[in-house]
Design an enzyme around this catalytic site. Structure first.
Site, short mmCIF file in Angstrom:
data_model
loop_
_atom_site.label_atom_id
_atom_site.label_comp_id
_atom_site.label_asym_id
_atom_site.label_seq_id
_atom_site.Cartn_x
_atom_site.Cartn_y
_atom_site.Cartn_z
N ARG A 138 39.02 17.69 42.58
CA ARG A 138 38.40 16.95 43.67
C ARG A 138 38.46 17.76 44.97
NH1 ARG A 138 38.42 11.13 45.79
NH2 ARG A 138 39.42 11.73 47.58
N ASP A 187 30.51 -1.89 51.02
CA ASP A 187 31.61 -2.70 50.47
C ASP A 187 31.70 -4.02 51.22
OD1 ASP A 187 33.13 -0.16 49.05
OD2 ASP A 187 32.25 0.32 50.97
N ARG A 245 29.01 -6.31 50.05
CA ARG A 245 29.36 -6.90 48.75
C ARG A 245 30.40 -8.02 48.92
NH1 ARG A 245 29.95 -0.83 46.43
NH2 ARG A 245 27.83 -0.55 45.63
N HIS A 294 36.27 4.28 52.08
CA HIS A 294 35.21 3.84 51.17
C HIS A 294 35.60 4.41 49.81
CE1 HIS A 294 31.45 3.17 49.20
NE2 HIS A 294 31.17 4.46 49.10
#
Ligand code: ADP
Length: 309
Positions: free
Chosen positions: A85, A145, A148, A172
């Site tokens: 990552r 988010d 939602r 996030h």
């Protein structure tokens, strides 16, 4: 208002399409490493314009961004098999350095709206590379988010999502924090509202909503490989708040001087967004577990950002 979009992939093009449909810009310019992709996306979006609002949709090199008030950064490279990552982040940071140089040659004053993931860290990278004031380098953060969360709470309470005021805070991503303690419906706490309409928010309801918000992206990726419509609409919403100096309260990511004891970290909090970008940041009420989770999220983001210096 002229809006640039660098990165004409799924997210960049969905933002362009949402802007065209909402009438969020007078001119949209798409730029991509692949000129053919940018041209094709611009032409496709332009064909939606006769059904929507007058708007010029073009593609081209960075020079075409001259005069843009805001540029959406949606460029990115995909993870190579076996790549860590952090290595992916470093490569994306290099892409951003090039992209921002190109953008600033043409539009030195343009506000930057960061969409590339991991969005909080990329917002910090963009701030460092651009030299702009922190309030003018805005990451889309948890705008989606939060949408939602409101939608799920509204559904449970039997009211419009627009009547729910609740925010997702922090990263996030996996460490994000649903702000239950500060959530309101109408003018009362969601807990009181839930009692009044006989739909109590039990531990089970709370866990279900938390899971649904936190896992939404994973579910969509499982089904269609990536997510783009929701974030495209969220980006268009932020652009409109800037264009019309709305001073709308949105959960977006900017580098923040101090959050729960962590200094200079990009993450989402409710912020007032207007013509000059983020003009104020709110400090929502947090219960002790939310405060601890927000601190952990901020610490994790800070550590990641330091790792790619
Ligand atoms: P997403 O789903 O995040 O939109 P995509 O891979 O569909 O991801 O889109 C990312 C876009 O970014 C691609 O179209 C790619 O060509 C573009 N891109 C990558 N690097 C650069 C760069 N240095 N300059 C401009 N565009 C770039």
């Amino acid at each position: 208002m002229k809006v640039g979009i660098v990165g004409a992939g799924m997210v960049g093009s969905a933002a362009g399409y949402a802007l065209a449909l909402r009438g969020g810009a007078s001119e949209i310019v798409l730029v991509d490493r692949s000129a053919a992709l940018a041209t094709a996306q611009a032409e496709d979006i332009a064909h939606a314009v006769p059904f929507a609002h007058p708007c010029q949709v073009r593609s081209g090199g960075y020079e075409r961004l001259e005069g843009a008030a805001i540029v959406i950064l949606a460029a990115g490279v995909a993870q190579k098999p076996g790549e860590s990552r952090l290595s992916l982040l470093s490569r994306n940071a290099e892409v951003f350095a090039q992209v921002i140089e190109g953008v600033q040659r043409a539009a030195p004053k343009a506000m930057l709206l960061v969409a590339s993931n991991p969005v909080d860290v990329m917002t910090e990278v963009a701030l460092r590379a651009s030299g702009l004031p922190a309030g003018q380098v805005i990451g889309s953060g948890t705008i989606l988010d939060t949408a939602r969360f409101r939608w799920l709470l509204g559904d449970h309470l039997g009211i419009a999502a627009q009547s729910v005021h609740a925010y997702v805070l922090g990263e996030h991503g996996d460490s994000e924090v649903l702000g239950w303690a500060s959530a309101r419906a109408g003018a009362i706490t969601v807990g009181e509202f839930a009692e009044q309409v006989h739909a109590p928010i039990t531990e089970e309801v709370r866990a279900r909503i938390d899971e649904a918000v936190r896992r939404a992206a994973y579910r969509i990726i499982e089904g269609k490989g990536a997510t783009w419509y929701g974030i495209g609409a969220g980006l268009a919403r932020i652009v409109q708040a800037v264009r019309d100096d709305q001073r709308a309260v949105l959960s977006v990511s900017v580098v923040t001087p101090e959050v729960e004891g962590v200094r200079d970290v990009a993450l989402s909090l409710p912020r007032v967004v207007g013509a000059s970008g983020v003009v104020a940041t709110l400090a929502p009420d947090l219960d002790p577990s939310e405060a601890a989770a927000l601190r952990a999220s901020a610490e994790m983001l800070k550590e990641t950002a330091l790792g790619i210096r």
